[in-house]
Design a protein around this motif. Structure first.
Motif, short mmCIF file in Angstrom:
data_model
loop_
_atom_site.label_atom_id
_atom_site.label_comp_id
_atom_site.label_asym_id
_atom_site.label_seq_id
_atom_site.Cartn_x
_atom_site.Cartn_y
_atom_site.Cartn_z
N ILE A 87 33.45 60.31 38.82
CA ILE A 87 32.22 59.59 38.87
C ILE A 87 31.13 59.01 38.29
CG2 ILE A 87 29.90 60.48 40.73
CD1 ILE A 87 32.17 62.58 41.85
N GLN A 88 30.85 60.09 36.91
CA GLN A 88 30.40 59.55 36.24
C GLN A 88 31.44 58.47 34.87
OE1 GLN A 88 27.63 61.19 35.20
NE2 GLN A 88 27.35 62.66 36.37
N ASP A 89 32.17 58.24 35.16
CA ASP A 89 32.92 57.24 34.38
C ASP A 89 32.77 56.02 35.30
OD1 ASP A 89 33.87 58.48 32.13
OD2 ASP A 89 36.23 58.60 33.47
N TYR A 90 32.74 56.07 36.84
CA TYR A 90 32.24 55.17 37.99
C TYR A 90 30.85 54.39 37.50
CZ TYR A 90 31.28 52.73 41.94
OH TYR A 90 31.60 51.70 43.47
N LEU A 91 30.07 55.26 37.44
CA LEU A 91 28.82 54.82 37.28
C LEU A 91 28.26 54.21 36.06
CD1 LEU A 91 26.75 58.76 38.32
CD2 LEU A 91 27.25 56.22 39.70
N ARG A 92 29.00 54.50 34.96
CA ARG A 92 28.81 54.01 34.01
C ARG A 92 29.55 52.47 34.13
NH1 ARG A 92 31.38 58.59 31.67
NH2 ARG A 92 29.79 59.80 30.91
N ILE A 97 20.41 58.31 38.88
CA ILE A 97 21.83 59.47 39.67
C ILE A 97 22.78 60.05 38.62
CG2 ILE A 97 24.33 59.16 40.92
CD1 ILE A 97 23.00 56.74 42.28
N MET A 98 22.76 58.82 36.85
CA MET A 98 23.42 59.95 36.03
C MET A 98 22.27 60.65 35.62
SD MET A 98 24.47 56.19 34.07
CE MET A 98 25.52 57.20 32.97
N ILE A 126 39.82 64.42 47.55
CA ILE A 126 40.62 65.47 47.01
C ILE A 126 40.95 65.03 45.08
CG2 ILE A 126 43.15 65.74 46.37
CD1 ILE A 126 43.63 65.38 49.09
N SER A 127 40.30 63.53 45.00
CA SER A 127 40.17 62.65 43.01
C SER A 127 39.27 63.03 42.96
CB SER A 127 40.13 61.35 43.66
OG SER A 127 39.27 60.51 44.50
N VAL A 128 37.59 63.54 43.42
CA VAL A 128 36.69 63.94 43.15
C VAL A 128 36.75 65.47 42.59
CG1 VAL A 128 34.27 64.25 44.05
CG2 VAL A 128 35.48 61.42 44.66
N LEU A 129 37.34 65.99 43.67
CA LEU A 129 37.38 67.33 43.71
C LEU A 129 38.96 68.24 41.75
CD1 LEU A 129 37.10 70.67 44.58
CD2 LEU A 129 39.01 70.35 45.85
N VAL A 130 39.64 67.27 42.17
CA VAL A 130 40.96 67.21 41.22
C VAL A 130 39.78 66.59 39.60
CG1 VAL A 130 42.67 67.03 40.27
CG2 VAL A 130 41.99 67.16 42.22
N TYR A 131 39.10 65.54 39.52
CA TYR A 131 38.49 64.89 38.45
C TYR A 131 37.80 64.71 38.63
CZ TYR A 131 43.77 64.02 38.30
OH TYR A 131 45.15 63.77 37.81
N PRO A 132 36.51 65.33 38.77
CA PRO A 132 34.90 65.37 38.38
C PRO A 132 34.62 64.40 37.70
CG PRO A 132 35.25 67.66 37.76
CD PRO A 132 36.90 67.33 37.96
N SER A 133 35.04 64.14 36.77
CA SER A 133 34.62 63.19 35.51
C SER A 133 34.59 61.83 35.79
CB SER A 133 34.90 63.37 34.39
OG SER A 133 36.77 63.63 34.20
#
Length: 230
Positions: free
Chosen positions: A157-162, A174-175, A148-155
């Motif tokens: 994922i990029q913050d986690y990858l950074r 991946i980035m 649900i968190s990935v669906l609601v806040y897709p951004s």
């Protein structure tokens, strides 16, 4: 003392007929429940749900035992698993002593829960399976919240990858993936995991119902007359 009439049967025969008649009634009551459509005595590889629960409990037991051995080795030799802030690209340590102790306690608790589920399925004690079933529900709820968190806040994922270390494998590849495609891939992967976990939950629940119903079927209802049940 009065004799039985010509149309009456001995008490033992009447009780035997009534007792045999209670088994289809109990089965019909069980099938009429709203959860009956999800009940089955077989699981993956066409094995019994009791056998599947034992295999699942042993598998979780092995995994948590391996994790416990790694944590204990890390506690005895902290330098082996210590990563500096330069290696992580941040100002924090990978695992400190407090987190290691908490992880060790959780691993011990999980080993106890898995051993209880394995013993309960093997010895047919339904109450011993409940802690493992509750753990499965909790784990499924956590994974659902992640989806649900990935669906609601897709951004996120990029913050986690950074925040990942610079030497993390395939970080740049991946980035470079399209963010929308990355979200779809992650959601698809989490959905497969949730479906698999839901199937395992149903197997353990069916095993609990099977053992519970088997233990309850040992109590026989014996009818001596038309009105009295002993």
């Amino acid at each position: 003392r009065s004799r039985p009439g010509p149309g009456s049967a001995p008490a033992e025969q009447r009780g035997q007929r009534t007792r045999s008649g209670t088994e289809p009634a109990a089965a019909a009551a069980m099938l009429s429940s709203p959860w009956a459509r999800f009940y089955s005595n077989s699981c993956c590889l066409c094995c019994h749900v009791r056998t599947g629960t034992i295999i699942l409990g042993v598998w979780y037991l092995i995994i948590n035992s391996v994790v416990l051995l790694i944590l204990l080795s890390a506690l005895t030799d902290p330098d082996q698993y210590h990563l500096t802030s330069a290696e992580l690209g941040g100002e924090f340590e990978f695992m400190d002593d407090a987190n290691m102790c908490i992880a060790t306690a959780i691993s011990l608790l999980m080993i106890l829960i898995c051993a209880m589920a394995t013993y309960g399925a093997y010895k047919q004690h339904a109450a011993w399976i409940i802690p493992f079933f509750c753990y499965q529900i909790f784990d499924f709820a956590l994974n659902t919240l992640v989806a649900i968190s990935v669906l609601v806040y897709p951004s996120s994922i990029q913050d986690y990858l950074r925040q990942l270390p610079t030497n993390f494998p395939y970080k740049e590849e991946i980035m470079s993936v399209n963010p929308t495609c990355l979200v779809v891939i992650i959601l698809l992967f989490i959905s497969i995991i949730l479906a698999f976990k839901g199937y395992l939950i149903s197997c353990v629940w069916n095993c609990y119902r099977y053992i519970n119903g088997r233990n309850n079927s040992d109590v026989l209802v014996y009818i001596t007359t038309n009105d009295t049940a002993v």
